[in-house]
Design a protein around this motif. Structure first.
Motif, PDB file in Angstrom:
ATOM      1  N   GLN A   4      11.366  10.285  -4.055  1.00  0.00           N
ATOM      2  CA  GLN A   4      10.004   9.846  -3.814  1.00  0.00           C
ATOM      3  C   GLN A   4       9.977   8.412  -3.323  1.00  0.00           C
ATOM      4  OE1 GLN A   4       8.040  10.510  -7.608  1.00  0.00           O
ATOM      5  NE2 GLN A   4       7.135  12.397  -6.838  1.00  0.00           N
ATOM      6  N   THR A   5       9.060   8.138  -2.430  1.00  0.00           N
ATOM      7  CA  THR A   5       8.854   6.772  -1.983  1.00  0.00           C
ATOM      8  C   THR A   5       7.837   6.098  -2.891  1.00  0.00           C
ATOM      9  OG1 THR A   5       7.081   7.420  -0.477  1.00  0.00           O
ATOM     10  CG2 THR A   5       9.339   7.444   0.393  1.00  0.00           C
ATOM     11  N   LEU A   6       7.675   4.793  -2.740  1.00  0.00           N
ATOM     12  CA  LEU A   6       6.738   4.050  -3.579  1.00  0.00           C
ATOM     13  C   LEU A   6       5.305   4.495  -3.315  1.00  0.00           C
ATOM     14  CD1 LEU A   6       6.473   1.700  -5.644  1.00  0.00           C
ATOM     15  CD2 LEU A   6       6.127   0.182  -3.673  1.00  0.00           C
ATOM     16  N   LEU A   7       4.973   4.788  -2.050  1.00  0.00           N
ATOM     17  CA  LEU A   7       3.608   5.140  -1.707  1.00  0.00           C
ATOM     18  C   LEU A   7       3.382   6.647  -1.814  1.00  0.00           C
ATOM     19  CD1 LEU A   7       2.849   2.857   1.378  1.00  0.00           C
ATOM     20  CD2 LEU A   7       2.682   2.341  -1.058  1.00  0.00           C
ATOM     21  N   PRO A   8       2.359   7.077  -2.549  1.00  0.00           N
ATOM     22  CA  PRO A   8       2.073   8.506  -2.674  1.00  0.00           C
ATOM     23  C   PRO A   8       1.379   9.048  -1.426  1.00  0.00           C
ATOM     24  CG  PRO A   8       0.394   7.225  -3.805  1.00  0.00           C
ATOM     25  CD  PRO A   8       1.428   6.236  -3.319  1.00  0.00           C
ATOM     26  N   ASP A   9       1.455  10.368  -1.236  1.00  0.00           N
ATOM     27  CA  ASP A   9       0.705  10.985  -0.141  1.00  0.00           C
ATOM     28  C   ASP A   9      -0.703  11.323  -0.623  1.00  0.00           C
ATOM     29  OD1 ASP A   9       0.908  13.376  -1.621  1.00  0.00           O
ATOM     30  OD2 ASP A   9       2.624  14.072  -0.460  1.00  0.00           O
ATOM     31  N   LEU A  10      -1.538  11.754   0.300  1.00  0.00           N
ATOM     32  CA  LEU A  10      -2.947  11.972  -0.005  1.00  0.00           C
ATOM     33  C   LEU A  10      -3.130  13.093  -1.029  1.00  0.00           C
ATOM     34  CD1 LEU A  10      -5.484  10.548   0.981  1.00  0.00           C
ATOM     35  CD2 LEU A  10      -5.799  12.387   2.647  1.00  0.00           C
ATOM     36  N   GLY A  61      -3.090   3.093 -15.171  1.00  0.00           N
ATOM     37  CA  GLY A  61      -2.570   3.371 -16.502  1.00  0.00           C
ATOM     38  C   GLY A  61      -2.764   4.814 -16.918  1.00  0.00           C
ATOM     39  N   LEU A  62      -3.928   5.366 -16.614  1.00  0.00           N
ATOM     40  CA  LEU A  62      -4.211   6.753 -16.988  1.00  0.00           C
ATOM     41  C   LEU A  62      -3.261   7.726 -16.296  1.00  0.00           C
ATOM     42  CD1 LEU A  62      -8.111   6.610 -16.882  1.00  0.00           C
ATOM     43  CD2 LEU A  62      -6.697   6.955 -18.926  1.00  0.00           C
ATOM     44  N   VAL A  63      -3.014   7.508 -15.014  1.00  0.00           N
ATOM     45  CA  VAL A  63      -2.110   8.397 -14.278  1.00  0.00           C
ATOM     46  C   VAL A  63      -0.672   8.210 -14.752  1.00  0.00           C
ATOM     47  CG1 VAL A  63      -1.185   8.933 -11.986  1.00  0.00           C
ATOM     48  CG2 VAL A  63      -3.632   8.537 -12.286  1.00  0.00           C
ATOM     49  N   VAL A 153       4.703  -2.648 -11.008  1.00  0.00           N
ATOM     50  CA  VAL A 153       4.619  -1.836  -9.786  1.00  0.00           C
ATOM     51  C   VAL A 153       5.400  -0.547 -10.007  1.00  0.00           C
ATOM     52  CG1 VAL A 153       5.167  -1.692  -7.332  1.00  0.00           C
ATOM     53  CG2 VAL A 153       4.418  -3.873  -8.308  1.00  0.00           C
ATOM     54  N   HIS A 154       4.728   0.581  -9.832  1.00  0.00           N
ATOM     55  CA  HIS A 154       5.356   1.897  -9.997  1.00  0.00           C
ATOM     56  C   HIS A 154       4.533   2.898  -9.193  1.00  0.00           C
ATOM     57  CE1 HIS A 154       6.476   5.723 -11.946  1.00  0.00           C
ATOM     58  NE2 HIS A 154       7.589   5.115 -12.319  1.00  0.00           N
ATOM     59  N   ARG A 155       5.171   3.909  -8.689  1.00  0.00           N
ATOM     60  CA  ARG A 155       4.480   4.915  -7.877  1.00  0.00           C
ATOM     61  C   ARG A 155       3.272   5.502  -8.613  1.00  0.00           C
ATOM     62  NH1 ARG A 155       5.359   8.898  -3.721  1.00  0.00           N
ATOM     63  NH2 ARG A 155       4.451  10.916  -4.298  1.00  0.00           N
ATOM     64  N   ASP A 156       3.418   5.789  -9.914  1.00  0.00           N
ATOM     65  CA  ASP A 156       2.312   6.384 -10.658  1.00  0.00           C
ATOM     66  C   ASP A 156       1.148   5.417 -10.817  1.00  0.00           C
ATOM     67  OD1 ASP A 156       3.649   8.788 -10.943  1.00  0.00           O
ATOM     68  OD2 ASP A 156       4.493   8.268 -12.905  1.00  0.00           O
ATOM     69  N   LEU A 157       1.447   4.136 -11.034  1.00  0.00           N
ATOM     70  CA  LEU A 157       0.381   3.135 -11.110  1.00  0.00           C
ATOM     71  C   LEU A 157      -0.359   3.048  -9.776  1.00  0.00           C
ATOM     72  CD1 LEU A 157       2.229   0.233 -12.984  1.00  0.00           C
ATOM     73  CD2 LEU A 157       0.562   1.826 -13.955  1.00  0.00           C
ATOM     74  N   ILE A 158       0.402   3.023  -8.690  1.00  0.00           N
ATOM     75  CA  ILE A 158      -0.198   2.957  -7.356  1.00  0.00           C
ATOM     76  C   ILE A 158      -1.041   4.192  -7.085  1.00  0.00           C
ATOM     77  CG2 ILE A 158       0.341   2.984  -4.884  1.00  0.00           C
ATOM     78  CD1 ILE A 158       2.819   1.244  -5.619  1.00  0.00           C
ATOM     79  N   THR A 159      -0.549   5.352  -7.497  1.00  0.00           N
ATOM     80  CA  THR A 159      -1.282   6.600  -7.270  1.00  0.00           C
ATOM     81  C   THR A 159      -2.646   6.552  -7.953  1.00  0.00           C
ATOM     82  OG1 THR A 159       0.778   7.858  -7.107  1.00  0.00           O
ATOM     83  CG2 THR A 159      -1.221   9.105  -7.575  1.00  0.00           C
ATOM     84  N   GLY A 185       0.762  -6.045  -6.396  1.00  0.00           N
ATOM     85  CA  GLY A 185       0.657  -5.223  -5.192  1.00  0.00           C
ATOM     86  C   GLY A 185       0.250  -3.783  -5.366  1.00  0.00           C
ATOM     87  N   SER A 186      -0.101  -3.336  -6.584  1.00  0.00           N
ATOM     88  CA  SER A 186      -0.443  -1.918  -6.753  1.00  0.00           C
ATOM     89  C   SER A 186      -1.685  -1.527  -5.964  1.00  0.00           C
ATOM     90  CB  SER A 186      -0.637  -1.590  -8.236  1.00  0.00           C
ATOM     91  OG  SER A 186      -1.722  -2.310  -8.790  1.00  0.00           O
ATOM     92  N   SER A 187      -2.701  -2.388  -5.946  1.00  0.00           N
ATOM     93  CA  SER A 187      -3.937  -2.033  -5.249  1.00  0.00           C
ATOM     94  C   SER A 187      -3.742  -1.979  -3.737  1.00  0.00           C
ATOM     95  CB  SER A 187      -5.056  -3.023  -5.599  1.00  0.00           C
ATOM     96  OG  SER A 187      -6.266  -2.667  -4.959  1.00  0.00           O
TER      97      SER A 187
END
Length: 324
Positions: A4-10, A61-63, A153-159, A185-187
């Motif tokens: 998985q990359t850092l950025l999630p897909d739609l 946090g929830l995700v 910074v984590h993929r799930d936080l960004i998602t 940078g999560s937002s």
């Protein structure tokens, strides 16, 4: 399975929305006439300060905790570091899943943010003089006690955080310029993921403090550059050492950065109150401050993220009274 990359897909962001909306409702996005008059362009304000913890971080946090519970059901204690809003996010999400939350904050951290984290069930530890020192201590404690470490910074936080940008850009796809405050940078990574996923041409502008230059220096250099932080009003973006993956994502997806002096942050906080009667913490007012500084470009329609309203009463009184 591919890495998985850092950025999630739609699709991943849409799926994450279910977990966010189990607890929260979408936040309003409003055009305020006085703000538009001051900016000289159409402006949408995304009111993340209206969330129950007063800031956008709770989405991530929830995700994160929902995913952690499935991935590692044996975890019983999570630890992280924060200046406040991320800590509230971790605390409320951990409590939802029956987990213990230990949060490290630097000495001199916001008294009211500390109180808010404790009210959500967090156990607070004070260590170091800035966020990075607190984070380093949190990592050491995680290793020592076998606790689960939640990074900034984590993929799930960004998602999770990306759901705010999906709400905004899916309903207002005409937005030409989006100003996003940048701490770890999560937002802004979430904004890039949504913009690209929707296939929009929105220019994403990162907004930082002139007193916290590590992110701008790192993106410019193409690698992580550590730099001291001295921001007092915009304390929520005081990043001394950015995340390398986030730096790379910003390097590819952010059009440019605007660095805002503390005096301009205070002006934006006062304008938010006068024009909308919304309290904005320093980091939350960065987007508006940048837009007001950026009028020579006449970006529009524009959008700003009022990312949080958790400002200490004493500091806010000083800002409103022009004492800082």
């Amino acid at each position: 399975m591919p890495e998985q990359t850092l950025l999630p897909d739609l699709a991943t962001i849409r799926e994450a929305s279910r977990h966010v909306y189990d607890v929260l409702t979408p936040t309003p996005q409003i055009r305020w006439p006085q703000l538009e008059s001051a900016a000289g362009t159409q402006v949408w304000v995304k009111h993340e300060n209206h969330l129950p913890v007063g800031a956008f971080k709770v989405r991530g946090g929830l995700v994160y905790m929902e995913s952690l519970r499935r991935r590692e059901p044996s975890v019983n204690t999570v630890i992280s570091a924060t200046r406040g809003n991320h800590g509230q996010s971790i605390a409320i999400a951990a409590r939802k899943h029956g987990l213990r939350a230990v949060i490290v904050v630097p000495h001199g951290n916001s008294v009211e943010k500390n109180a808010a984290m404790r009210s959500q069930g967090a156990e607070l530890i004070e260590h170091g003089d800035d966020y990075q020192a607190a984070m380093d201590h949190a990592v050491a404690l995680a290793n020592e006690h076998g606790w689960h470490m939640v990074s900034g910074v984590h993929r799930d936080l960004i998602t999770g955080v990306a759901t705010l940008h999906l709400e905004l850009l899916e309903t207002q796809p005409e937005i030409a310029t989006l100003y996003v405050p940048v701490g770890m940078g999560s937002s802004i990574c979430g904004a890039i993921a949504v913009r690209d996923g929707l296939g929009l041409a929105t220019e994403i502008v990162g907004v930082t403090s002139t007193e916290a230059r590590a992110t701008v220096l790192s993106v410019t250099a193409g690698h992580v550059v550590e730099a001291p932080v001295t921001a007092k009003i915009a304390d929520g973006v005081t990043c001394r050492k950015p995340n390398a993956e986030a730096v790379e994502a910003m390097r590819k997806g952010v059009a440019r950065f605007v660095e805002v002096p503390e005096a301009k942050v205070a002006e934006a906080m006062r304008l938010y109150f006068a024009a909308t009667h919304n309290a904005a913490e320093g980091a939350g007012a960065l987007g508006l401050a940048a837009l007001l500084m950026d009028t020579a470009r006449r970006p529009g329609p524009a959008a700003v993220i009022l990312s949080g309203g958790n400002v200490d009463t004493t500091l806010y009184a000083q800002v409103l009274n022009h004492a800082v």
